[in-house]
Design an enzyme around this catalytic site. Structure first.
Site, PDB file in Angstrom:
ATOM      1  N   TYR A 134      -2.539  -1.352  10.462  1.00 36.38           N
ATOM      2  CA  TYR A 134      -2.406  -1.466   9.008  1.00 36.38           C
ATOM      3  C   TYR A 134      -1.100  -0.821   8.534  1.00 36.38           C
ATOM      4  O   TYR A 134      -0.336  -1.419   7.763  1.00 36.38           O
ATOM      5  CB  TYR A 134      -3.607  -0.794   8.342  1.00 36.38           C
ATOM      6  CG  TYR A 134      -3.700  -0.998   6.852  1.00 36.38           C
ATOM      7  CD1 TYR A 134      -4.367  -2.101   6.334  1.00 36.38           C
ATOM      8  CD2 TYR A 134      -3.153  -0.077   5.963  1.00 36.38           C
ATOM      9  CE1 TYR A 134      -4.462  -2.284   4.954  1.00 36.38           C
ATOM     10  CE2 TYR A 134      -3.241  -0.256   4.594  1.00 36.38           C
ATOM     11  CZ  TYR A 134      -3.905  -1.364   4.091  1.00 36.38           C
ATOM     12  OH  TYR A 134      -3.992  -1.548   2.732  1.00 36.38           O
ATOM     13  N   SER A 144       0.867  -1.176   0.000  1.00 36.85           N
ATOM     14  CA  SER A 144       0.000   0.000   0.000  1.00 36.85           C
ATOM     15  C   SER A 144       0.900   1.220   0.000  1.00 36.85           C
ATOM     16  O   SER A 144       2.080   1.139   0.381  1.00 36.85           O
ATOM     17  CB  SER A 144      -0.878   0.003   1.256  1.00 36.85           C
ATOM     18  OG  SER A 144      -1.503   1.256   1.469  1.00 36.85           O
TER      19      SER A 144
END
Length: 250
Positions: free
Chosen positions: A145, A132
């Site tokens: 995350y 990401s």
């Protein structure tokens, strides 16, 4: 790779979204694919489906062993499975922290570990982690995350160095926000965390860091993964492949 046999890949988080698009793209490119998910639907989507809990060692080992049993080889791992929880650090549930780190950091490590002999035997083994933009930058309320994605980028760098002499490459695809159920599901949490109406979250929170104000499509990520697993991807290893619509240019 042996030209007289189809290459084989294991893709996690394959039941839909980015994973489903990756399975389809690799199938179109001539790969045999084991599509791994917690609850796969064998009636939908391409690839050979396999159910595994990737938050456990047993689930990761079983996925690799099944791929080898089914295809007789394993040339690529695509670690794509992910989850999200949005909350301030002070309120972040510890069990959710454990689950996110297990799925998005420990699972890619275990898959690489268990598949390593097969990837080395391939002579052209590839590991791709779908990370990401959060592997390179941070956002509030996403401590687990962001930590997992930063960690997986470090893992990829280490795998690349250790794999260089064995013909194994490792890269991390780092997209911005993608049109997936994972992104759509966090709109409510983001609204509560930021004190905004849900209808304002996409514009004011999710797309705020993008220079280009749109969501990426799963097929765009899949095309990049297919490129990295193809002949032209051999030069990429130990690096983030960033496709974030200008997020990290700031």
């Amino acid at each position: 790779m042996n030209a007289d046999r189809r290459p084989a890949a294991l893709v996690t988080g394959a039941a839909g979204g980015i994973g489903g698009a990756i399975v389809a793209a690799l199938g179109d490119a001539g790969w045999d694919v084991l599509a791994v998910d917690l609850r796969p639907d064998p009636e939908t989507g391409p690839g050979a489906s396999f159910a595994a809990d990737l938050t456990t060692r047993e689930g990761n080992r079983a996925a690799v062993e099944h791929a080898l049993d089914r295809f007789g080889r394993l040339d690529a791992i695509v670690a794509n499975a992910g989850m999200q929880h949005v909350a301030p650090v002070a309120d972040f549930p510890e069990d959710r922290w454990d689950a996110l780190l297990a799925l998005m950091l420990t699972s890619p490590f275990l898959l690489a570990k268990y598949a390593w002999p097969a990837l080395a035997a391939s002579g052209d083994g590839r590991i791709v982690a779908v990370a990401s933009a959060h592997a390179q930058v941070a956002s509030p309320f996403k401590s687990a995350y962001v930590s997992a994605k930063h960690g997986v980028l470090g893992l990829v760098k280490t795998l690349a160095l250790e794999g260089a002499e064995q013909g194994i490459t490792a890269t991390a695809v780092c997209p911005g926000f993608v049109r997936t159920p994972l992104v759509e599901a966090q709109i409510g949490d983001q609204a509560r965390a930021h004190g905004l109406p849900e209808e304002d979250v996409l514009r004011d929170v999710i797309l705020a860091p993008h220079a280009v104000k749109r969501l990426l499509e799963p097929e765009e990520i899949a095309a990049t993964v297919a490129f990295l697993l193809g002949p032209a991807g051999r030069a990429f290893t130990g690096v983030p492949v960033t496709m974030d619509l200008g997020w990290t240019a700031r």
